[in-house]
Design a protein around this motif. Structure first.
Motif, short mmCIF file in Angstrom:
data_model
loop_
_atom_site.label_atom_id
_atom_site.label_comp_id
_atom_site.label_asym_id
_atom_site.label_seq_id
_atom_site.Cartn_x
_atom_site.Cartn_y
_atom_site.Cartn_z
N LEU A 94 5.54 -1.39 -0.11
CA LEU A 94 5.13 -2.14 -1.30
C LEU A 94 4.67 -3.54 -0.92
O LEU A 94 5.28 -4.19 -0.08
CB LEU A 94 6.29 -2.23 -2.28
N PRO A 95 3.59 -4.01 -1.54
CA PRO A 95 3.13 -5.37 -1.27
C PRO A 95 4.09 -6.40 -1.86
O PRO A 95 4.90 -6.09 -2.74
CB PRO A 95 1.77 -5.43 -1.98
N ASP A 96 4.00 -7.60 -1.37
CA ASP A 96 4.79 -8.71 -1.89
C ASP A 96 4.23 -9.06 -3.27
O ASP A 96 3.07 -9.42 -3.40
CB ASP A 96 4.68 -9.92 -0.95
N THR A 97 5.02 -8.89 -4.31
CA THR A 97 4.59 -9.25 -5.65
C THR A 97 5.48 -10.35 -6.18
O THR A 97 6.66 -10.41 -5.87
CB THR A 97 4.63 -8.03 -6.61
N ARG A 98 4.89 -11.21 -6.98
CA ARG A 98 5.64 -12.34 -7.53
C ARG A 98 5.36 -12.48 -9.02
O ARG A 98 4.28 -12.16 -9.48
CB ARG A 98 5.22 -13.63 -6.82
N VAL A 99 6.32 -12.96 -9.73
CA VAL A 99 6.20 -13.20 -11.15
C VAL A 99 5.80 -14.65 -11.37
O VAL A 99 6.40 -15.55 -10.78
CB VAL A 99 7.53 -12.90 -11.89
N VAL A 100 4.79 -14.85 -12.19
CA VAL A 100 4.34 -16.19 -12.51
C VAL A 100 4.43 -16.37 -14.03
O VAL A 100 3.98 -15.50 -14.78
CB VAL A 100 2.86 -16.40 -12.06
N GLU A 101 5.05 -17.43 -14.45
CA GLU A 101 5.17 -17.70 -15.88
C GLU A 101 4.08 -18.66 -16.32
O GLU A 101 3.77 -19.60 -15.62
CB GLU A 101 6.54 -18.31 -16.18
N PHE A 102 3.52 -18.38 -17.49
CA PHE A 102 2.48 -19.26 -18.06
C PHE A 102 2.88 -19.71 -19.44
O PHE A 102 3.54 -19.03 -20.16
CB PHE A 102 1.14 -18.51 -18.17
#
Length: 102
Positions: A94-102
């Protein structure tokens, strides 16, 4: 929004920040049965066509006239992708995924 309520982006925590949620368990993880759980996003284009995509699988973008066809074809694409990787002796990571809040 009241603390702890859910919106379309996830759950609001005590500090009021939104944390992502998934109705189907953790995305990109192994399920209790040992199977890989991936996320397929479905949305309608302005022209009425449907797009199904899986962010974890490279180039998985399916365009169809019917939402269910888009979903089923995305599942077929992912299944074929995983089978080809296995046949080549290159396990899928699995690729490195990140959560970004807007």
């Amino acid at each position: 929004m009241v603390h702890g309520m859910s919106n379309r982006f996830g759950e609001e925590n005590e500090a009021g920040a939104t944390e992502p949620t998934s109705r189907h368990g953790e995305i990109g993880t192994k399920t209790s049965s040992g199977r890989l759980a991936l996320h397929i996003s479905l949305y309608e284009m302005p022209d009425g066509m449907y797009v199904a995509s899986c962010a974890e699988v490279p180039h998985c973008r399916i365009l169809r006239q019917n939402k269910e066809h888009a979903f089923q074809d995305a599942k077929r694409y992912i299944r074929k992708f995983l089978q080809e990787r296995e046949a080549e002796g290159r396990p899928f990571q699995l690729p490195d995924t990140r959560v970004v809040e807007f």
